[in-house]
Design an enzyme around this catalytic site. Structure first.
Site, PDB file in Angstrom:
ATOM      1  CG  LEU A 204      31.958  32.732   2.439  1.00 12.74           C
ATOM      2  CD1 LEU A 204      32.812  33.967   2.158  1.00 12.74           C
ATOM      3  CD2 LEU A 204      32.099  32.316   3.899  1.00 12.74           C
ATOM      4  CG  HIS A 205      25.329  31.723   4.741  1.00 11.51           C
ATOM      5  ND1 HIS A 205      25.285  32.513   5.871  1.00 11.51           N
ATOM      6  CD2 HIS A 205      25.731  30.497   5.174  1.00 11.51           C
ATOM      7  CE1 HIS A 205      25.609  31.797   6.932  1.00 11.51           C
ATOM      8  NE2 HIS A 205      25.907  30.559   6.539  1.00 11.51           N
TER       9      HIS A 205
ATOM     10  N   GLY B 200      24.840  35.390   6.379  1.00  8.61           N
ATOM     11  CA  GLY B 200      25.270  35.343   7.783  1.00  8.61           C
ATOM     12  C   GLY B 200      26.763  35.639   7.901  1.00  8.61           C
ATOM     13  CG  HIS B 201      29.656  32.918   6.303  1.00 12.68           C
ATOM     14  ND1 HIS B 201      28.942  32.044   5.521  1.00 12.68           N
ATOM     15  CD2 HIS B 201      30.221  32.161   7.269  1.00 12.68           C
ATOM     16  CE1 HIS B 201      29.073  30.812   5.986  1.00 12.68           C
ATOM     17  NE2 HIS B 201      29.838  30.848   7.042  1.00 12.68           N
TER      18      HIS B 201
ATOM     19  CG  MET C   1      20.730  32.774   6.347  1.00 14.32           C
ATOM     20  SD  MET C   1      21.416  34.322   5.750  1.00 14.32           S
ATOM     21  CE  MET C   1      19.924  35.066   5.118  1.00 14.32           C
TER      22      MET C   1
ATOM     23  CD  GLU D 173      24.441  36.401  19.932  1.00 12.07           C
ATOM     24  OE1 GLU D 173      23.261  36.430  19.519  1.00 12.07           O
ATOM     25  OE2 GLU D 173      24.869  37.136  20.832  1.00 12.07           O
TER      26      GLU D 173
HETATM   27  P1  AMP Z   1      31.143  28.368   9.451  1.00 10.80           P
HETATM   28  O1  AMP Z   1      31.571  28.751   8.067  1.00 10.80           O
HETATM   29  O2  AMP Z   1      29.876  27.589   9.491  1.00 10.80           O
HETATM   30  O3  AMP Z   1      32.268  27.757  10.246  1.00 10.80           O
HETATM   31  O4  AMP Z   1      30.806  29.736  10.177  1.00 10.80           O
HETATM   32  C1  AMP Z   1      31.730  30.778  10.239  1.00 10.80           C
HETATM   33  C2  AMP Z   1      31.199  31.833  11.169  1.00 10.80           C
HETATM   34  O5  AMP Z   1      29.966  32.324  10.663  1.00 10.80           O
HETATM   35  C3  AMP Z   1      30.920  31.308  12.581  1.00 10.80           C
HETATM   36  O6  AMP Z   1      31.304  32.286  13.535  1.00 10.80           O
HETATM   37  C4  AMP Z   1      29.431  31.118  12.563  1.00 10.80           C
HETATM   38  O7  AMP Z   1      28.819  31.203  13.839  1.00 10.80           O
HETATM   39  C5  AMP Z   1      28.993  32.271  11.685  1.00 10.80           C
HETATM   40  N1  AMP Z   1      27.661  32.040  11.124  1.00 10.80           N
HETATM   41  C6  AMP Z   1      27.235  30.936  10.462  1.00 10.80           C
HETATM   42  N2  AMP Z   1      25.933  31.050  10.151  1.00 10.80           N
HETATM   43  C7  AMP Z   1      25.520  32.260  10.632  1.00 10.80           C
HETATM   44  C8  AMP Z   1      24.279  32.958  10.649  1.00 10.80           C
HETATM   45  N3  AMP Z   1      23.177  32.437  10.099  1.00 10.80           N
HETATM   46  N4  AMP Z   1      24.220  34.176  11.243  1.00 10.80           N
HETATM   47  C9  AMP Z   1      25.336  34.708  11.810  1.00 10.80           C
HETATM   48  N5  AMP Z   1      26.537  34.100  11.831  1.00 10.80           N
HETATM   49  C10 AMP Z   1      26.631  32.896  11.257  1.00 10.80           C
END
Ligand code: AMP
Length: 296
Positions: free
Chosen positions: A33-34, A36-37, A184, A148
């Protein structure tokens, strides 16, 4: 925050929240997680009384030779991040729990899943649609938040929910970026120092191309009559220019740079409605995706 690792424990946690009359927001993630999450959890808290977040590295959305085995797994830090962000439930199911032996059903969302990343990662969106459908059935949230950043994924989920009449509202969250503009991503940690210096050029190019594409057409008038209506914002030309600039900046391979209708994701040849400029590029062994709004 309650930590649950199987469907039974999840069901009990959800039942308790419902008994308290709480509306539930759901944020599915693959962990690592970062910020963005975290922004999705924060948005979830604005739209509901409690946030359920899942961490599950979903094997069926990775193709052969992709990074499933090396995908970063940082469970302890992730749990701390979810707790700090104010999630009520962290759901970390096991692969065997999500995919019982012999599992042979998949959810395929035709159309919107086929171009862009779908063309370069066959089966990827089947894996995404299948796991999200399963998670929706388990969590039964009122709203679900998706970034997005994965714009095509968001479009696939919207189609899925509409087609299967799944009773959940889908909310898109804006892309969170580093100070240098890089979107991110859990995969950014794969980048070497040299690659980190190149990566922000992707967003710079998206911004520049979006700016040029939204310029009004160049109209040349003589004595009041239009003698030339030259589209200096020629889309094909601009996308070609951007691809060349990305390669010059040091990206090693380009999967696509495309201008698509913001809702259908069909390619756009004239900019008359809200569109999205989307790109997927490689930097060594790391694949980066990003996108930006383009308004006429
Ligand atoms: P992931 O862990 O990559 O499957 O992402 C989980 C959720 O976090 C998905 O809805 C992604 O679109 C969202 N997400 C990933 N990176 C970002 C970001 N930089 N900004 C906003 N949402 C993000």
């Amino acid at each position: 925050m309650v930590i649950v690792r199987n469907r039974k424990a999840l069901g009990e946690a959800i039942r308790r929240l419902r008994e308290e009359g709480k509306h539930i927001a759901f944020v599915p993630t693959m962990g690592a997680l970062h910020t963005g999450h975290v922004s999705l959890i924060t948005l979830g808290r604005k739209h509901a009384d409690a946030v359920v977040a899942s961490i599950f590295v979903n094997p069926t959305q990775f193709g052969p030779g992709e990074d499933y085995t090396r995908y970063p797994r940082t469970e302890e830090e992730d749990i701390a991040a979810l707790r700090n962000a104010g999630a009520s439930v962290a759901y970390l199911p096991a692969v065997e729990d999500m995919y019982p032996a012999g599992a042979s059903t998949c959810v395929h969302v035709a159309g919107v899943s086929e171009g862009l990343c779908g063309a370069f990662r066959p089966g990827h969106f089947d894996g995404v649609a299948t796991i999200v459908t399963k998670l929706f059935m388990q969590v039964q949230p009122d709203v679900a938040i998706f970034g997005e950043k994965d714009y095509q994924q968001l479009a696939v989920i919207r189609r899925l929910v509409s087609d299967l009449s799944i009773p959940v509202s889908i909310i898109g969250a804006p892309v969170m970026r580093e100070a240098n503009g890089l979107a991110m991503s859990s995969r950014n940690r794969y980048l070497s120092e040299a690659e980190q210096a190149i990566a922000p050029a992707l967003y710079r190019q998206l911004k520049e191309t979006a700016r040029v594409l939204s310029l009004p057409e160049c109209v040349v008038c003589m004595g009041g009559a239009i003698i030339e209506q030259a589209p200096h914002n020629n889309i094909t030309h601009e996308l070609g220019r951007m691809k060349a600039a990305l390669l010059k900046a040091g990206f090693t391979r380009i999967d696509y740079v495309e201008l698509c209708d913001a809702a259908t994701l069909l390619p756009v040849t004239t900019l008359e409605a809200p569109a999205r400029l989307l790109a997927a590029v490689h930097l060594g062994t790391t694949r980066l995706i990003d996108n930006i709004e383009v308004l006429p």
